[in-house]
Design a protein around this motif. Sequence first.
Motif, PDB file in Angstrom:
ATOM      1  N   MET A   1      -3.223  10.219  -0.167  1.00 50.05           N
ATOM      2  CA  MET A   1      -2.809   9.927   1.211  1.00 50.05           C
ATOM      3  C   MET A   1      -4.005   9.460   2.044  1.00 50.05           C
ATOM      4  N   ASP A   2      -5.173  10.024   1.796  1.00 55.52           N
ATOM      5  CA  ASP A   2      -6.392   9.549   2.472  1.00 55.52           C
ATOM      6  C   ASP A   2      -6.666   8.088   2.105  1.00 55.52           C
TER       7      ASP A   2
ATOM      8  N   GLN B   1      -6.653   2.267   3.581  1.00 50.53           N
ATOM      9  CA  GLN B   1      -6.153   0.910   3.369  1.00 50.53           C
ATOM     10  C   GLN B   1      -5.487   0.365   4.624  1.00 50.53           C
ATOM     11  N   ILE B   2      -4.674   1.170   5.267  1.00 46.87           N
ATOM     12  CA  ILE B   2      -4.001   0.698   6.481  1.00 46.87           C
ATOM     13  C   ILE B   2      -5.009   0.486   7.611  1.00 46.87           C
TER      14      ILE B   2
ATOM     15  N   ALA C   1       0.831  -1.212   0.000  1.00 42.64           N
ATOM     16  CA  ALA C   1       0.000   0.000   0.000  1.00 42.64           C
ATOM     17  C   ALA C   1       0.864   1.260   0.000  1.00 42.64           C
ATOM     18  N   VAL C   2       1.932   1.251   0.778  1.00 37.79           N
ATOM     19  CA  VAL C   2       2.817   2.421   0.854  1.00 37.79           C
ATOM     20  C   VAL C   2       3.583   2.599  -0.458  1.00 37.79           C
ATOM     21  N   GLN C   3       4.082   1.521  -1.021  1.00 42.88           N
ATOM     22  CA  GLN C   3       4.803   1.612  -2.293  1.00 42.88           C
ATOM     23  C   GLN C   3       3.892   2.097  -3.410  1.00 42.88           C
ATOM     24  N   MET C   4       2.663   1.594  -3.451  1.00 41.37           N
ATOM     25  CA  MET C   4       1.732   2.041  -4.474  1.00 41.37           C
ATOM     26  C   MET C   4       1.416   3.530  -4.294  1.00 41.37           C
ATOM     27  N   THR C   5       1.261   3.962  -3.061  1.00 43.60           N
ATOM     28  CA  THR C   5       1.005   5.383  -2.788  1.00 43.60           C
ATOM     29  C   THR C   5       2.154   6.241  -3.291  1.00 43.60           C
ATOM     30  N   ALA C   6       3.371   5.851  -2.964  1.00 46.63           N
ATOM     31  CA  ALA C   6       4.545   6.606  -3.420  1.00 46.63           C
ATOM     32  C   ALA C   6       4.599   6.660  -4.944  1.00 46.63           C
ATOM     33  N   ASN C   7       4.341   5.539  -5.604  1.00 52.26           N
ATOM     34  CA  ASN C   7       4.360   5.499  -7.065  1.00 52.26           C
ATOM     35  C   ASN C   7       3.244   6.333  -7.674  1.00 52.26           C
ATOM     36  N   MET C   8       2.065   6.272  -7.094  1.00 47.47           N
ATOM     37  CA  MET C   8       0.945   7.086  -7.603  1.00 47.47           C
ATOM     38  C   MET C   8       1.284   8.572  -7.514  1.00 47.47           C
ATOM     39  N   LEU C   9       1.829   8.984  -6.372  1.00 48.75           N
ATOM     40  CA  LEU C   9       2.159  10.399  -6.183  1.00 48.75           C
ATOM     41  C   LEU C   9       3.207  10.864  -7.189  1.00 48.75           C
TER      42      LEU C   9
END
Length: 94
Positions: free
Chosen positions: A69-70, A75-76, A28-36
């Motif tokens: 980020m929301d 997800q978490i 979830a964190v890696q996908m968030t970083a990549n999306m951003l």
Amino acid sequence: MITGYKVSGHAGYAESGHDVVCAGVSTAVQMTANMLTEIFKIPADISVDENRIGIRLPDPLPSEGVKIMDGLELQIQQIKEEFPRFIQIKHTEV
């Protein structure tokens, strides 16, 4: 409003390499970083160290970044609901 996220440690649900809680959060964190950074081209500050990942949105806050980020928070939270003993969430003000 979530402007950053720090994730550290191991969940301890299972051995390293077999820990579905750790894998779910990490993904979830890696996908968030990549999306951003790659999809929305937001110059977020992404830091990766041993057992720690950090994400910080730039100032001024891009509305798309806040929504992403929301999504990470949601997800978490959902993973925490399923595995409450293995995830701690702490909110701090900056």
